[in-house]
Design a protein around this motif. Structure first.
Motif, PDB file in Angstrom:
ATOM      1  N   GLU A   1     -50.928 -38.776 -72.796  1.00  0.00           N
ATOM      2  CA  GLU A   1     -51.528 -37.508 -73.229  1.00  0.00           C
ATOM      3  C   GLU A   1     -51.307 -36.417 -72.195  1.00  0.00           C
ATOM      4  O   GLU A   1     -51.089 -35.265 -72.530  1.00  0.00           O
ATOM      5  N   GLN A   2     -51.370 -36.793 -70.945  1.00  0.00           N
ATOM      6  CA  GLN A   2     -51.220 -35.778 -69.901  1.00  0.00           C
ATOM      7  C   GLN A   2     -49.795 -35.243 -69.806  1.00  0.00           C
ATOM      8  O   GLN A   2     -49.565 -34.171 -69.274  1.00  0.00           O
ATOM      9  N   LEU A   3     -48.839 -36.001 -70.337  1.00  0.00           N
ATOM     10  CA  LEU A   3     -47.447 -35.552 -70.291  1.00  0.00           C
ATOM     11  C   LEU A   3     -47.237 -34.340 -71.191  1.00  0.00           C
ATOM     12  O   LEU A   3     -46.330 -33.551 -70.975  1.00  0.00           O
ATOM     13  N   LEU A   4     -48.090 -34.202 -72.204  1.00  0.00           N
ATOM     14  CA  LEU A   4     -47.958 -33.050 -73.103  1.00  0.00           C
ATOM     15  C   LEU A   4     -48.872 -31.936 -72.627  1.00  0.00           C
ATOM     16  O   LEU A   4     -49.903 -32.186 -72.024  1.00  0.00           O
ATOM     17  N   GLY A   5     -48.521 -30.736 -72.908  1.00  0.00           N
ATOM     18  CA  GLY A   5     -49.414 -29.617 -72.609  1.00  0.00           C
ATOM     19  C   GLY A   5     -49.322 -29.163 -71.167  1.00  0.00           C
ATOM     20  O   GLY A   5     -48.366 -29.448 -70.442  1.00  0.00           O
ATOM     21  N   THR A   6     -50.357 -28.475 -70.725  1.00  0.00           N
ATOM     22  CA  THR A   6     -50.337 -27.852 -69.405  1.00  0.00           C
ATOM     23  C   THR A   6     -50.446 -28.888 -68.288  1.00  0.00           C
ATOM     24  O   THR A   6     -51.176 -29.869 -68.402  1.00  0.00           O
ATOM     25  N   PRO A   7     -49.718 -28.686 -67.185  1.00  0.00           N
ATOM     26  CA  PRO A   7     -49.849 -29.602 -66.044  1.00  0.00           C
ATOM     27  C   PRO A   7     -50.966 -29.197 -65.081  1.00  0.00           C
ATOM     28  O   PRO A   7     -51.124 -29.788 -64.023  1.00  0.00           O
ATOM     29  N   LEU A   8     -51.729 -28.172 -65.429  1.00  0.00           N
ATOM     30  CA  LEU A   8     -52.766 -27.676 -64.521  1.00  0.00           C
ATOM     31  C   LEU A   8     -54.127 -28.221 -64.926  1.00  0.00           C
ATOM     32  O   LEU A   8     -54.446 -28.301 -66.098  1.00  0.00           O
ATOM     33  N   ARG A   9     -54.923 -28.568 -63.914  1.00  0.00           N
ATOM     34  CA  ARG A   9     -56.246 -29.114 -64.182  1.00  0.00           C
ATOM     35  C   ARG A   9     -57.270 -28.491 -63.250  1.00  0.00           C
ATOM     36  O   ARG A   9     -56.927 -27.974 -62.185  1.00  0.00           O
ATOM     37  N   TYR A  10     -58.566 -28.636 -63.611  1.00  0.00           N
ATOM     38  CA  TYR A  10     -59.615 -28.171 -62.713  1.00  0.00           C
ATOM     39  C   TYR A  10     -60.711 -29.223 -62.623  1.00  0.00           C
ATOM     40  O   TYR A  10     -60.805 -30.132 -63.459  1.00  0.00           O
ATOM     41  N   LEU A  11     -61.536 -29.081 -61.588  1.00  0.00           N
ATOM     42  CA  LEU A  11     -62.715 -29.931 -61.415  1.00  0.00           C
ATOM     43  C   LEU A  11     -63.812 -29.067 -60.833  1.00  0.00           C
ATOM     44  O   LEU A  11     -63.535 -28.207 -59.995  1.00  0.00           O
ATOM     45  N   LEU A  12     -65.062 -29.276 -61.263  1.00  0.00           N
ATOM     46  CA  LEU A  12     -66.168 -28.503 -60.704  1.00  0.00           C
ATOM     47  C   LEU A  12     -67.276 -29.451 -60.274  1.00  0.00           C
ATOM     48  O   LEU A  12     -67.579 -30.417 -60.978  1.00  0.00           O
ATOM     49  N   THR A  13     -67.880 -29.155 -59.124  1.00  0.00           N
ATOM     50  CA  THR A  13     -69.051 -29.937 -58.732  1.00  0.00           C
ATOM     51  C   THR A  13     -70.214 -29.506 -59.626  1.00  0.00           C
ATOM     52  O   THR A  13     -70.201 -28.393 -60.149  1.00  0.00           O
ATOM     53  N   PRO A  14     -71.217 -30.359 -59.791  1.00  0.00           N
ATOM     54  CA  PRO A  14     -72.316 -30.020 -60.713  1.00  0.00           C
ATOM     55  C   PRO A  14     -72.963 -28.662 -60.423  1.00  0.00           C
ATOM     56  O   PRO A  14     -73.307 -27.935 -61.341  1.00  0.00           O
ATOM     57  N   ASP A  15     -73.093 -28.299 -59.137  1.00  0.00           N
ATOM     58  CA  ASP A  15     -73.735 -27.017 -58.810  1.00  0.00           C
ATOM     59  C   ASP A  15     -72.908 -25.833 -59.282  1.00  0.00           C
ATOM     60  O   ASP A  15     -73.450 -24.816 -59.709  1.00  0.00           O
ATOM     61  N   LEU A  16     -71.591 -25.978 -59.215  1.00  0.00           N
ATOM     62  CA  LEU A  16     -70.744 -24.862 -59.647  1.00  0.00           C
ATOM     63  C   LEU A  16     -70.585 -24.872 -61.164  1.00  0.00           C
ATOM     64  O   LEU A  16     -70.392 -23.835 -61.784  1.00  0.00           O
ATOM     65  N   GLU A  17     -70.683 -26.053 -61.758  1.00  0.00           N
ATOM     66  CA  GLU A  17     -70.573 -26.193 -63.214  1.00  0.00           C
ATOM     67  C   GLU A  17     -71.601 -25.311 -63.900  1.00  0.00           C
ATOM     68  O   GLU A  17     -71.307 -24.615 -64.867  1.00  0.00           O
ATOM     69  N   LYS A  18     -72.803 -25.279 -63.319  1.00  0.00           N
ATOM     70  CA  LYS A  18     -73.860 -24.468 -63.940  1.00  0.00           C
ATOM     71  C   LYS A  18     -73.466 -23.002 -63.907  1.00  0.00           C
ATOM     72  O   LYS A  18     -73.728 -22.252 -64.825  1.00  0.00           O
ATOM     73  N   ALA A  19     -72.825 -22.589 -62.797  1.00  0.00           N
ATOM     74  CA  ALA A  19     -72.522 -21.167 -62.642  1.00  0.00           C
ATOM     75  C   ALA A  19     -71.319 -20.727 -63.473  1.00  0.00           C
ATOM     76  O   ALA A  19     -71.366 -19.693 -64.128  1.00  0.00           O
ATOM     77  N   VAL A  20     -70.233 -21.486 -63.421  1.00  0.00           N
ATOM     78  CA  VAL A  20     -69.009 -20.976 -64.051  1.00  0.00           C
ATOM     79  C   VAL A  20     -68.433 -21.889 -65.126  1.00  0.00           C
ATOM     80  O   VAL A  20     -67.335 -21.648 -65.604  1.00  0.00           O
ATOM     81  N   GLY A  21     -69.159 -22.904 -65.509  1.00  0.00           N
ATOM     82  CA  GLY A  21     -68.650 -23.829 -66.527  1.00  0.00           C
ATOM     83  C   GLY A  21     -68.226 -23.126 -67.803  1.00  0.00           C
ATOM     84  O   GLY A  21     -67.194 -23.410 -68.392  1.00  0.00           O
TER      85      GLY A  21
END
Lengths: 264, 318
Positions: free
Chosen positions: A136-156
């Motif tokens: 699945e990862q071979l298709l589509g965009t090769p860019l990914r992100y990750l957020l820590t729980p504290d930042l998830e609340k702010a910019v999720g």
């Protein structure tokens, strides 16, 4: 440890309260470091200090962002801090690999500096081996992100709007037991360690990474820095996305010297 | 469960005994002369001694978290004989005053100082570094040949604030920081000026043309922000960088605002060579070294002697 450039009255230049810290992870293709070079070079950031540590291999050279004869003579070391107060941005550039067994001490030092300098959040630029992607990862965009729980609340929510893809978790025991999922970032260097430590310490951290391989990683760096720009809006987005970033003068001769004329 | 004291014996008679924690998997380390053996013992087979054996390279290990042995950074010892003649460990006494610190890294740079600056009349040995890594080992003897690996410190008798270091051994990456801390930790850094001499293969030099056509050896310099004097050769242009101990010394000086200059000689000869040594000659007219240069005729004699000592090892085709 952070050592400011000028010891005198320059304490204002090392006040990073509320700033965003942008830094690379030394990872496959050095994509994070190349992207950071582009940010520092384009925004013409000023050096405000050094990150003096025994965890990185020592190296020195003259100013890698020199634009003219006058500013080409300043010495640069393996880990330096640049700042742009107008955008509340502070950047840590790392230029050499880690010394064996020094990953964890470096993370400790870095995260305690983040806490003591009261940075609002950390953005980590990284990369991961392209050959480890699943179907699945071979298709589509090769860019990914990750957020820590504290930042998830702010910019999720913002990530949802930008239509970004979160880094998928993989099975801990593939082929045997597919229920237990863990985060796996092969080739990412200290990315996973920093991310998990930030999660447990309540630090707001975002990881932006690209799947890539070793080779000419300049296009990967451009892709990653444009990805970053979609969120942070550091430079104005233009139609021709590669022209808005300035390539530093130290990117010359990345693939060796000129050829000897006698070769042909 | 009671603690179990385990004794292991290896061929050369070396033993290591370790108390095992009461529960869980644990590792036991024992060593022969060449390698360490790591035994992983699972709780069920404690009495049987080992479940798996791994071979590990020699080095200093310490017990880290999760009961695993971690290879420590290889320790280096800096032994100073500054005052009464008795050896003291570094930083035992007060830091001594130092106005000039000249460091020569590598065989050729060290030979340059031996030929043009050092002699047994004006200089005395005040320190030695003892270290071990996979490439070389140094001892604390001060009676060395130019072709040995050594790291010695000399002081000018007429002006004890002038310190000189000849380091012809390789200092590994995990020892470079220790070297800096132990050496610079002993000196007062006010009014200190540092000069570093080193060599590097010309194949590492990045330039638009090919390095085959470059006239080598040649000198390039790098200086810290605080260094305000003239340099004797052009500065090292980007995208060239400097690594290893010379880079570590210069980084230290840049961060702690000590005026310092590095003269790097790019050469195509790996061994001790007079052409490379003589490439450092422009430095003899620099402010720091001018007052320290000895008689020129002496230097030619010493250079010749160096060559012959080296060449006796090269007669394999005769």
């Amino acid at each position: 440890m952070f050592v400011p450039c000028d010891r005198g009255g320059g304490s204002a230049s090392s006040d990073f309260k509320g700033f965003t810290l942008l830094m690379p992870a030394v990872s496959v293709g050095n994509v994070g470091q190349l992207a950071t070079d582009l940010v520092i070079s384009t925004l013409n950031m000023t050096k405000v200090g050094y990150f003096y540590t025994d965890c990185l291999v020592p190296m020195v050279g003259n100013n890698p962002y020199a634009t003219a004869e006058e500013n080409s003579m300043e010495l640069s070391i393996n880990a330096e801090v640049y700042s742009l107060p107008s955008k509340k941005l502070v950047v840590l550039q790392i230029r050499s690999p880690f010394i064996k067994n020094k990953y964890r001490p470096f993370c400790e030092t870095l995260l305690s500096w983040v806490k003591s300098s009261k940075c609002a959040r950390v953005v980590l630029l990284s990369s991961s081996h392209a050959y480890q992607r699943d179907d699945e990862q071979l298709l589509g965009t090769p860019l990914r992100y990750l957020l820590t729980p504290d930042l998830e609340k702010a910019v999720g929510g913002l990530m949802q709007e930008l239509n970004w893809k979160e880094m998928e978790k993989v099975a801990a025991y593939p082929g045997i037991n597919d229920t237990e999922k863990v985060l796996h970032i092969p080739g990412g260097g200290i990315t996973k360690l920093l991310f998990t430590e930030s999660c447990s310490r309540g630090i707001q951290m975002a990881v932006l990474l690209k799947f890539c391989s070793e080779g000419d990683n300049i296009p990967d760096a451009f892709a990653l820095v444009n990805y970053l720009n979609e969120w942070l809006q550091l430079v104005k987005s233009e139609v021709n996305t590669s022209s808005q970033w300035k390539i530093p003068s130290s990117w010359r001769l990345l693939f060796g010297n000129g050829l000897p004329p006698a070769l042909f | 469960m009671p603690e179990l004291l385990l004794q292991t014996e290896a061929k050369e008679g070396r033993r290591a005994s370790h108390r095992l924690p009461a529960s869980g998997r644990c590792c036991i380390l024992c060593h022969t002369a060449l390698t360490h053996y790591l035994f992983v013992v699972s709780p069920e087979s404690r009495e049987k001694v080992l479940a798996s054996v791994f071979q590990y390279p020699r080095g200093n290990y310490r017990l880290g978290d999760r009961n695993a042995f971690i290879l420590s950074a290889k320790e280096i010892d800096v032994l100073w004989t500054l005052k009464s003649g008795a050896s003291t460990e570094s930083s035992a006494d007060e830091p001594f005053v130092c106005s000039k610190f000249i460091v020569a890294i590598g065989h050729n740079a060290a030979a340059f100082l031996s030929s043009f600056i050092l002699d047994s009349v004006c200089w005395e040995v005040v320190g030695v570094v003892k270290l071990w890594n996979e490439w070389c080992r140094t001892s604390n003897t001060t009676n060395v040949l130019p072709t040995d690996s050594f790291c010695l410190f000399y002081r000018l008798i007429s002006d004890p604030t002038v310190l000189l270091c000849q380091c012809s051994c390789y200092v590994a990456e995990d020892q470079q920081f220790q070297w800096l801390e132990k050496v610079f930790g002993c000196m007062r850094k006010e009014d200190l000026q540092v000069t570093v001499l080193s060599t590097c293969p010309v194949a590492d030099y990045k330039t638009q043309e090919s390095t085959l056509t470059l006239p080598s050896p040649f000198l390039k310099a790098l200086k810290t922000k605080e260094f305000k004097e003239e340099v004797c050769c052009p500065l090292l242009e980007q995208p060239n960088i400097v690594r290893d101990l010379p880079a570590a010394v210069l980084s230290y000086c840049q961060v702690w605002q000590i005026p310092a200059v590095l003269y790097q000689c790019y050469t195509d000869v790996i061994k001790l060579d007079t052409v490379t040594i003589e490439a450092f000659k422009p430095l003899l007219s620099s402010k720091i070294l001018k007052s320290l240069v000895k008689d020129v005729s002496e230097s030619t004699k010493i250079l010749k002697k160096l060559l012959t000592t080296n060449e006796t090892h090269n007669n394999i085709y005769i």
